[in-house]
Scaffold this motif. Structure first.
Motif, PDB file in Angstrom:
ATOM      1  N   GLU A  60       0.820  -1.216   0.000  1.00 37.69           N
ATOM      2  CA  GLU A  60       0.000   0.000   0.000  1.00 37.69           C
ATOM      3  C   GLU A  60       0.852   1.265   0.000  1.00 37.69           C
ATOM      4  N   LEU A  61       1.936   1.222   0.784  1.00 40.52           N
ATOM      5  CA  LEU A  61       2.846   2.374   0.824  1.00 40.52           C
ATOM      6  C   LEU A  61       3.469   2.607  -0.545  1.00 40.52           C
ATOM      7  N   ASP A  62       3.903   1.501  -1.153  1.00 41.35           N
ATOM      8  CA  ASP A  62       4.518   1.555  -2.470  1.00 41.35           C
ATOM      9  C   ASP A  62       3.521   2.082  -3.509  1.00 41.35           C
ATOM     10  N   PHE A  63       2.281   1.605  -3.384  1.00 47.48           N
ATOM     11  CA  PHE A  63       1.220   2.022  -4.295  1.00 47.48           C
ATOM     12  C   PHE A  63       0.936   3.517  -4.146  1.00 47.48           C
ATOM     13  N   ASP A  64       0.791   3.972  -2.891  1.00 45.54           N
ATOM     14  CA  ASP A  64       0.531   5.401  -2.634  1.00 45.54           C
ATOM     15  C   ASP A  64       1.650   6.270  -3.178  1.00 45.54           C
ATOM     16  N   LYS A  65       2.885   5.810  -2.988  1.00 42.79           N
ATOM     17  CA  LYS A  65       4.045   6.568  -3.446  1.00 42.79           C
ATOM     18  C   LYS A  65       4.018   6.686  -4.976  1.00 42.79           C
ATOM     19  N   SER A  66       3.748   5.566  -5.643  1.00 44.34           N
ATOM     20  CA  SER A  66       3.716   5.567  -7.105  1.00 44.34           C
ATOM     21  C   SER A  66       2.585   6.430  -7.629  1.00 44.34           C
ATOM     22  N   GLU A  67       1.433   6.388  -6.952  1.00 44.71           N
ATOM     23  CA  GLU A  67       0.308   7.233  -7.364  1.00 44.71           C
ATOM     24  C   GLU A  67       0.660   8.712  -7.231  1.00 44.71           C
ATOM     25  N   VAL A 101       8.231  16.370 -23.807  1.00 35.57           N
ATOM     26  CA  VAL A 101       6.864  15.842 -23.662  1.00 35.57           C
ATOM     27  C   VAL A 101       6.850  14.340 -23.954  1.00 35.57           C
ATOM     28  N   GLN A 102       7.578  13.946 -24.972  1.00 31.02           N
ATOM     29  CA  GLN A 102       7.656  12.539 -25.359  1.00 31.02           C
ATOM     30  C   GLN A 102       8.249  11.698 -24.213  1.00 31.02           C
ATOM     31  N   SER A 103       9.325  12.221 -23.638  1.00 28.92           N
ATOM     32  CA  SER A 103       9.986  11.511 -22.539  1.00 28.92           C
ATOM     33  C   SER A 103       9.065  11.393 -21.325  1.00 28.92           C
ATOM     34  N   LEU A 104       8.351  12.502 -21.021  1.00 25.91           N
ATOM     35  CA  LEU A 104       7.435  12.478 -19.868  1.00 25.91           C
ATOM     36  C   LEU A 104       6.308  11.475 -20.092  1.00 25.91           C
ATOM     37  N   LYS A 105       5.819  11.409 -21.347  1.00 21.91           N
ATOM     38  CA  LYS A 105       4.754  10.449 -21.675  1.00 21.91           C
ATOM     39  C   LYS A 105       5.242   9.022 -21.473  1.00 21.91           C
ATOM     40  N   GLY A 106       6.486   8.780 -21.878  1.00 16.17           N
ATOM     41  CA  GLY A 106       7.084   7.448 -21.696  1.00 16.17           C
ATOM     42  C   GLY A 106       7.168   7.086 -20.220  1.00 16.17           C
ATOM     43  N   GLN A 107       7.624   8.071 -19.419  1.00 18.61           N
ATOM     44  CA  GLN A 107       7.731   7.828 -17.971  1.00 18.61           C
ATOM     45  C   GLN A 107       6.362   7.544 -17.360  1.00 18.61           C
ATOM     46  N   ARG A 108       5.368   8.343 -17.816  1.00 22.57           N
ATOM     47  CA  ARG A 108       4.010   8.171 -17.279  1.00 22.57           C
ATOM     48  C   ARG A 108       3.458   6.779 -17.607  1.00 22.57           C
ATOM     49  N   ASP A 109       3.667   6.373 -18.890  1.00 21.64           N
ATOM     50  CA  ASP A 109       3.143   5.059 -19.293  1.00 21.64           C
ATOM     51  C   ASP A 109       3.780   3.936 -18.471  1.00 21.64           C
ATOM     52  N   ALA A 110       5.097   4.061 -18.253  1.00 22.33           N
ATOM     53  CA  ALA A 110       5.798   3.029 -17.475  1.00 22.33           C
ATOM     54  C   ALA A 110       5.279   2.988 -16.043  1.00 22.33           C
ATOM     55  N   LEU A 111       5.054   4.191 -15.482  1.00 23.31           N
ATOM     56  CA  LEU A 111       4.576   4.265 -14.102  1.00 23.31           C
ATOM     57  C   LEU A 111       3.154   3.734 -13.995  1.00 23.31           C
ATOM     58  N   GLU A 112       2.328   4.047 -15.003  1.00 21.39           N
ATOM     59  CA  GLU A 112       0.946   3.539 -15.006  1.00 21.39           C
ATOM     60  C   GLU A 112       0.938   2.012 -15.043  1.00 21.39           C
ATOM     61  N   GLU A 113       1.860   1.487 -15.826  1.00 20.23           N
ATOM     62  CA  GLU A 113       2.004   0.030 -15.921  1.00 20.23           C
ATOM     63  C   GLU A 113       2.317  -0.564 -14.538  1.00 20.23           C
ATOM     64  N   ARG A 114       3.251   0.097 -13.847  1.00 16.88           N
ATOM     65  CA  ARG A 114       3.660  -0.371 -12.510  1.00 16.88           C
ATOM     66  C   ARG A 114       2.503  -0.306 -11.528  1.00 16.88           C
ATOM     67  N   VAL A 115       1.741   0.802 -11.600  1.00 19.00           N
ATOM     68  CA  VAL A 115       0.600   0.968 -10.695  1.00 19.00           C
ATOM     69  C   VAL A 115      -0.429  -0.145 -10.936  1.00 19.00           C
ATOM     70  N   LEU A 116      -0.623  -0.504 -12.213  1.00 19.98           N
ATOM     71  CA  LEU A 116      -1.577  -1.571 -12.537  1.00 19.98           C
ATOM     72  C   LEU A 116      -1.118  -2.911 -11.959  1.00 19.98           C
ATOM     73  N   VAL A 117       0.195  -3.179 -12.101  1.00 23.02           N
ATOM     74  CA  VAL A 117       0.754  -4.422 -11.551  1.00 23.02           C
ATOM     75  C   VAL A 117       0.543  -4.453 -10.033  1.00 23.02           C
ATOM     76  N   MET A 118       0.789  -3.293  -9.392  1.00 23.19           N
ATOM     77  CA  MET A 118       0.604  -3.203  -7.941  1.00 23.19           C
ATOM     78  C   MET A 118      -0.840  -3.462  -7.550  1.00 23.19           C
ATOM     79  N   LEU A 119      -1.776  -2.901  -8.325  1.00 27.83           N
ATOM     80  CA  LEU A 119      -3.193  -3.115  -8.030  1.00 27.83           C
ATOM     81  C   LEU A 119      -3.534  -4.594  -8.090  1.00 27.83           C
ATOM     82  N   GLU A 120      -2.931  -5.280  -9.066  1.00 28.62           N
ATOM     83  CA  GLU A 120      -3.192  -6.714  -9.193  1.00 28.62           C
ATOM     84  C   GLU A 120      -2.668  -7.481  -7.983  1.00 28.62           C
ATOM     85  N   LEU A 121      -1.577  -6.971  -7.391  1.00 30.16           N
ATOM     86  CA  LEU A 121      -1.033  -7.625  -6.186  1.00 30.16           C
ATOM     87  C   LEU A 121      -1.833  -7.237  -4.947  1.00 30.16           C
ATOM     88  N   LEU A 122      -2.290  -5.997  -4.932  1.00 27.30           N
ATOM     89  CA  LEU A 122      -2.995  -5.474  -3.753  1.00 27.30           C
ATOM     90  C   LEU A 122      -4.301  -6.196  -3.491  1.00 27.30           C
TER      91      LEU A 122
END
Ligand SMILES: [Zn+2]
Length: 235
Positions: A60-67, A101-122
């Motif tokens: 949960e802490l990890d999830f909150d931090k990533s969000e 902007v392109q780089s930020l979008k890439g970072q966002r997509d990667a982070l969104e991916e991580r958040v989704l994985v975390m949700l699946e674990l949560l």
């Protein structure tokens, strides 16, 4: 040794045997096994819950931090996009901003991916914690009835024990200390029976007969003892 002391000791032993039986009963109540099994199960589940709850907390802490990181990233991206589409920059600046902007979008997509994985674990971890809590609560209900009966039975047994102990104390008053010591030692090594009546030439402790010569030898001692089992004899 006065015969009254030995007879008193028989009374003491009778009380001691009753106390032994009460203690045995106290430790072997039928509800006790069920209660102990439930209690052990509860302890094991509590240990499982502790580890599941701390795993969940880390997630949960990890999830909150990533969000939080994701929100900051979104704000930054919006600012950059606003500036990019507002125009008014040189070609070089525009190209730089476009890449940013392109780089930020890439970072966002990667982070969104991580958040989704975390949700699946949560989700399963939350379910696990809730399930463990429910099972522990069930055991609490299961334990309540036998616990109540055990407490009631113990209260009654303890009352009886206290009465027997009082009577034993009284019965011990006329018995000399060295005889009490011998009695306690013998009781310990002779399955609770230190003293027996000597009747019709037979030891009341081991139920073996004494020959007339053995009888004379045994009964002439200061404290008569059986020649076979060494228990104290009351003739
Ligand atoms: Zn004997």
């Amino acid at each position: 040794m006065e015969i009254t002391s030995l007879a008193d000791l028989l009374d003491v032993q009778d009380l001691d045997l009753q106390i032994d039986r009460l203690l045995e009963k106290r430790q072997s109540l039928p509800e006790l096994a069920a209660y102990k099994a439930a209690h052990e199960n509860e302890q094991a589940l509590n240990a499982e819950l502790d580890s599941a709850a701390s795993e969940l907390k880390v997630l949960e802490l990890d999830f909150d931090k990533s969000e939080g990181e994701l929100q900051i990233l979104e704000i930054k991206l919006k600012e950059h996009e606003t500036r990019l589409y507002a125009g008014g920059m040189s070609g070089r600046e525009t190209e730089h901003m476009r890449l940013e902007v392109q780089s930020l979008k890439g970072q966002r997509d990667a982070l969104e991916e991580r958040v989704l994985v975390m949700l699946e674990l949560l989700d399963p971890e939350r379910e696990k914690v809730a399930d463990l809590k429910a099972r522990i609560a069930e055991i609490g209900v299961e334990k309540a009835a036998p616990e109540k009966r055990i407490k009631a039975e113990w209260k009654q047994i303890d009352g009886e024990l206290a009465r027997k102990e009082d009577r034993k104390k009284e019965a011990l008053v006329p018995v000399p200390a060295d005889l009490v010591e011998m009695y306690e030692k013998l009781r310990h090594s002779k399955e609770g029976v230190a003293i027996g009546r000597y009747e019709h030439g037979v030891c009341g402790g081991c139920h073996m007969a004494l020959s007339p010569a053995e009888e004379v030898e045994a009964l002439s001692a200061e404290i008569p003892r059986c020649v076979h089992c060494r228990r104290i004899l009351v003739a």
